[in-house]
Design an enzyme around this catalytic site. Structure first.
Site, mmCIF file in Angstrom:
data_model
loop_
_atom_site.group_PDB
_atom_site.id
_atom_site.type_symbol
_atom_site.label_atom_id
_atom_site.label_comp_id
_atom_site.label_asym_id
_atom_site.label_seq_id
_atom_site.Cartn_x
_atom_site.Cartn_y
_atom_site.Cartn_z
ATOM 1 N N GLU A 305 -24.131 -18.017 -16.890
ATOM 2 C CA GLU A 305 -22.524 -18.272 -16.349
ATOM 3 C C GLU A 305 -21.805 -17.595 -17.478
ATOM 4 O OE1 GLU A 305 -22.936 -19.002 -13.382
ATOM 5 O OE2 GLU A 305 -24.732 -19.957 -13.517
ATOM 6 N N GLU A 327 -25.040 -10.570 -9.688
ATOM 7 C CA GLU A 327 -26.083 -11.494 -10.083
ATOM 8 C C GLU A 327 -27.379 -10.744 -10.570
ATOM 9 O OE1 GLU A 327 -25.566 -14.171 -10.343
ATOM 10 O OE2 GLU A 327 -23.888 -14.706 -8.975
HETATM 11 N N1 B3K Z 1 -22.627 -17.346 -8.707
HETATM 12 C C1 B3K Z 1 -23.267 -18.841 -8.485
HETATM 13 C C2 B3K Z 1 -24.183 -19.051 -7.495
HETATM 14 C C3 B3K Z 1 -23.182 -19.294 -6.203
HETATM 15 C C4 B3K Z 1 -24.094 -19.504 -4.961
HETATM 16 C C5 B3K Z 1 -23.448 -19.831 -3.867
HETATM 17 N N2 B3K Z 1 -23.909 -20.225 -2.878
HETATM 18 C C6 B3K Z 1 -24.135 -19.161 -9.791
HETATM 19 C C7 B3K Z 1 -24.713 -17.888 -10.365
HETATM 20 O O1 B3K Z 1 -25.683 -17.107 -10.147
HETATM 21 O O2 B3K Z 1 -24.453 -17.511 -11.510
HETATM 22 ZN ZN ZN Z 2 -24.984 -15.601 -11.600
#
Ligand code: B3K
Ligand code: ZN
Length: 881
Positions: A305, A327
């Site tokens: 994160e 991602e």
């Molecule tokens: N970006 C978020 C995931 C969000 C999911 C939405 N359904 C956490 C992550 O992959 O960092």
């Molecule tokens: Zn992510």
């Protein structure tokens, strides 16, 4: 619940919006029974767009209370507001104006946990992917970047803490014991990164000085009384911040970085700018409550994160088709971080196991999609192993092809060129082409074509000419997503291992480009001739898992045994032993189906003994090499006509064969590995515990196993050992007094701690056998279980349907009936969690005919239920297609 419009979104349908929203000012009045949101949006018509083009904003379940343009109330005839949309048919002629919207929402009633909701009395938001439209009408798409100023007003008693993105600019008292805070985030961001948290929470504070000397205040907010449990997460955060500076040259950019842990959360965590929100299971840990795997996953998740701050936030995605841009890349970065913090080869093996367990079945089933999908009905269903794990592998291959120096140069250019922008995969690939002068157009197929490529390899050696020849043929199996598969560029790392275990030198290679230990496969058929190879080598292929593919190599079993003991590449060593174990399990399955008792070669048990006792290997590596492929791995290898009971029986037979043959050595080593000093979650200590617990798993399969596991349980001084012992008891000796006593003792001790009780639910839900479905039903009535908390649902129901092959796929279909009822019950409150559960049947076509037809009936019965959510309908219909 959002109604299913059946609309399909397509990558080639992307069109920039007519309007931009450069500034967003939000005021939240958090009241006891409802929340009023006032949004003052600066709207700008995009250059070239017709004057008066209608302005269409997204909504989801909203109630509009008032609307004004440039502070003048808008007459009802000038707009149309439904819960899902706001259309202003004749916006002002001016190219820039202010739109003020007042909406009303009910966070306490929000059980879908998207938008603004209350978890354990704490107000909290989740906006990715399309949750912001549940807060106010907006251009809720990632290419609309806006600068946010957020004012929160709430009762001081109910919500002493008021947080949003960016830096705190003002706070103060209001009448009636209320107070306010104003946050400003100077970095333009898409709405999915918006966050608000308000409530009563305890704080853990620290600080960090960036490489250029700026002070950053760090805060982790957790339930009061749990502050001590956030120490590991805080340490992981500081290590992540330093690592990103050292490895990628990336510094944090705001004055504050806050993390909030909440107990009701649909996902693991969320990277909102400056205010990450975490599922509390990914923050809270100490040795008493968390396993070593939990510590490792907290470290990785905190890093992930945090790393999004650059890869995701500063450079975001143009549209949701580009999800892997943030991602896959950020997963790659967190994997590298963990590899540097721990053991690189052990981390690589764990990541590949995860990819094979979660992504390969996706690629091989009806839910297969490219790393960058071309169409979706519900984007939430595309946060998949393909986007994350295969997406990371694709980034890793770019680094393999370019080398570390050019890869870093490309990353620098990407972040510089696209800072503050919403980018695409094409933008990402272009920087690497620009820094390296390479043509990556064939490589780009990794983003656009689904399916796991296979390389079929045969070898021959001619001692007279000292030539070693590889014939390599590539194929990509068909998937629903593309009719015609094109040939890929596959970077295949290899070694020619000589009899002394070292890599043999060769004079030259012809037939394919071979550089730095990599064969670049680009054609359907490629013949590579190595000259100057006087002896036949053992061929070590796809070292380090250089490409996410499957291999069919014509190889002698003795080569696998040799490579398992001697390959200089540790990943390949693991791969060789894993291949031997997997082949043995497939053979045992076939024997059992043919009514024969499985037999295993003595060499396999011998190899396990050699690996267990090899002092030159890390404990964690030995543990991984000794773990048998799990039942789902074997099912994937078999791929058709699967009977999970036979796979289970074959696997148990191999476990006891290995355990019997090595009983004394395993027992001695088990005793020797006992925890000696105080607990530490570091990788070496965790590795020692991992090996000891794998040995326990083997030894618990032998006579006296229940007593040994009970002793392990009683003597455990940390959760890793306690959970391992409880698993051995519940899974191997479920009817024993020892198992019942240990389960009861665990429950007594931890019934007040929901996160620990999740382990108790998980262990029981994963207990093999046809009776588990009934246990799970009983456990759903346990006071600690809750149908509104995603962690509880995933621990009990999720574990049962996705990690219990024999229980879930019970031949009479009782597991599937339970699945239908539970998925539909969860869906009523939380469609996202229900849709994720429903993916458990994605490999239903590989089952034997009896189970297959029952699984199909189950899916049909869900799909014929009226008023299904878009989330669940999308999964079920694609699974049946
Ligand atoms: N970006 C978020 C995931 C969000 C999911 C939405 N359904 C956490 C992550 O992959 O960092
Ligand atoms: Zn992510």
């Amino acid at each position: 619940m959002r109604t299913d419009t059946g609309q399909v979104f397509r990558l080639d349908g992307y069109r920039p919006s007519d309007y931009l929203l450069p500034q967003t000012e939000l005021t939240f009045w958090l009241l006891s029974d409802q929340t009023i949101v006032v949004a003052e949006l600066t709207v700008e018509r995009r250059a070239g767009v017709d004057v008066g083009a209608p302005l269409v904003l997204d909504g989801d379940g909203l109630v509009l209370r008032s609307i004004a343009i440039d502070r003048r109330h808008l007459a009802a005839s000038h707009y149309e507001a439904t819960p899902d949309r706001l259309v202003i048919s004749h916006p002002p002629f001016e190219s820039r104006f202010k739109l003020t919207l007042e909406t009303e929402i009910a966070p306490s009633k929000n059980q879908a946990l998207m938008g603004l909701f209350r978890s354990n009395h704490v107000y909290c938001t989740q906006c990715e992917a399309e949750g912001f439209r549940r807060i106010t009408y907006f251009l809720d798409r990632p290419d609309i970047l806006s600068v946010y100023t957020v004012r929160i007003e709430a009762s001081r008693e109910e919500a002493p803490l008021l947080l949003s993105n960016g830096n705190l600019v003002e706070s103060g008292e209001l009448a009636d014991d209320r107070h306010y805070a104003v946050w400003h985030d100077p970095f333009p961001k898409p709405s999915y990164l918006f966050a608000l948290v308000a409530g009563k929470l305890g704080a853990v504070r620290d600080s960090f000085v960036t490489a250029s000397g700026r002070d950053v205040e760090l805060g982790i907010y957790v339930e009061h009384g749990k502050e001590r449990l956030a120490a590991y997460a805080m340490d992981a955060l500081k290590r992540s911040m330093r690592w990103d500076e050292e490895v990628f040259g990336l510094e944090y950019d705001l004055d504050v970085f806050n993390i909030v842990a909440v107990s009701d959360f649909n996902m693991g965590a969320m990277e909102n700018k400056g205010l990450n929100v975490f599922n509390d299971k990914n923050v809270l840990a100490d040795e008493e409550t968390a396993t070593d795997a939990d510590f490792a996953s907290i470290e990785a998740m905190i890093a992930h994160e945090y790393f999004h701050n650059w890869t995701g936030n500063r450079v975001t995605c143009r549209d949701w088709f580009q999800l892997c841009l943030k991602e896959g890349l950020t997963r790659y970065r967190d994997q590298e971080f963990s590899a540097d913090q721990r053991s690189r080869s052990v981390k690589r093996i764990s990541d590949v196991r995860k990819l094979r367990t979660h992504q390969f079945p996706e690629d091989q089933g009806p839910l297969a999609h490219p790393v960058r999908p071309r169409r979706y009905r519900e984007i939430t269903n595309f946060y998949t192993a393909t986007v994350y794990e295969k997406g990371s592998e694709v980034v890793r291959m770019i680094r393999t092809i370019l080398g570390p120096h050019l890869f870093r140069k490309g990353m620098d250019l990407y972040l510089k060129r696209h800072d503050g922008e919403a980018a695409t995969i094409e933008d990402f690939l272009k920087v690497f082409e620009d820094v390296s002068d390479r043509d990556l157009s064939q490589f780009a197929l990794w983003y656009d074509q689904a399916g796991t490529p296979n390389l079929n390899v045969t070898t021959s050696h001619n001692p007279a000419s000292s030539q070693f020849t590889l014939e390599i043929e590539q194929s990509v199996p068909p998937t629903h997503s593309e009719g015609h598969k094109r040939l890929m560029h596959i970077p295949l790392a290899f070694g020619l291992v000589g009899p002394d275990g070292t890599d043999m030198a060769y004079d030259g290679a012809k037939g394919a480009s071979v550089e730095n230990g990599i064969i670049h496969i680009r054609n359907r058929r490629q013949v590579v001739r190595f000259s100057g190879v006087s002896e036949r080598p053992a061929l070590s292929l796809n070292r380090g898992f250089s490409a996410p593919i499957t291999l069919t190599v014509e190889q002698r079993p003795e080569d696998h045994f040799f490579l398992a003991r001697c390959d200089s590449d540790l990943f390949s060593r693991w791969q060789a032993s894993n291949k031997l174990l997997s082949d043995a399990l497939v053979a045992s399955f076939r024997s059992l189906l043919g009514g024969k008792t499985p037999e295993f070669s003595g060499g396999l048990a011998g190899l396990a003994g050699i690996i267990a006792g090899d002092q030159t290997l890390e404990h964690a590596f030995r543990a991984l090499a000794l773990i048998l492929p799990d039942e789902a791995d074997v099912a994937r290898e078999i791929s058709a006509n699967i009977d999970p009971d036979a796979i289970f029986a074959g696997r148990e037979a191999l476990i006891s064969t290995i355990a019997k043959a090595n009983r004394e050595q395993f027992s001695a080593l088990y005793r020797e590995l006992h925890d000696k000093g105080p607990f530490s979650p570091d990788a070496a200590s965790a590795g020692r515990r991992a090996l000891r617990n794998v040995l326990l798993d083997y030894l618990s399969a032998l006579e006296g196993g229940a007593a040994l596991a009970a002793m392990h349980f009683a003597g455990a001084t940390n959760m890793t050992d306690r959970a391992a012992a409880l698993t051995a008891l519940a899974h191997r000796h479920s009817d024993s007094t020892e198992a019942c006593q240990a389960l009861a003792a665990f429950e007594r001790k931890y019934r007040a701690d929901p996160l620990v009780m999740d382990k108790w639910f998980q262990i029981q839900a994963a207990t093999p056998g046809h009776g588990t479905v009934d246990t799970v039903k009983v456990l759903m009535k346990h006071p600690c279980f809750s149908m509104t908390n995603p962690n509880r649902i995933r621990s009990l129901v999720g574990t049962f349907v996705s990690a219990n092959q024999t229980g879930f796929h019970r031949p009479d279909g009782a597991g599937y009936q339970f699945f239908v009822e539970t998925v539909l019950a969860v869906e009523k409150r939380n469609p996202q969690v229900a849709a994720r559960l429903a993916t458990a049947l994605r490999s239903w076509r590989s089952l034997e005919p009896g189970r297959q037809s029952k699984a199909r009936e189950a899916l049909l019965s869900i799909s014929s239920t009226p008023n299904l959510s878009a989330d669940l309908r999308d999964i079920v219909e694609r699974t049946l297609a």
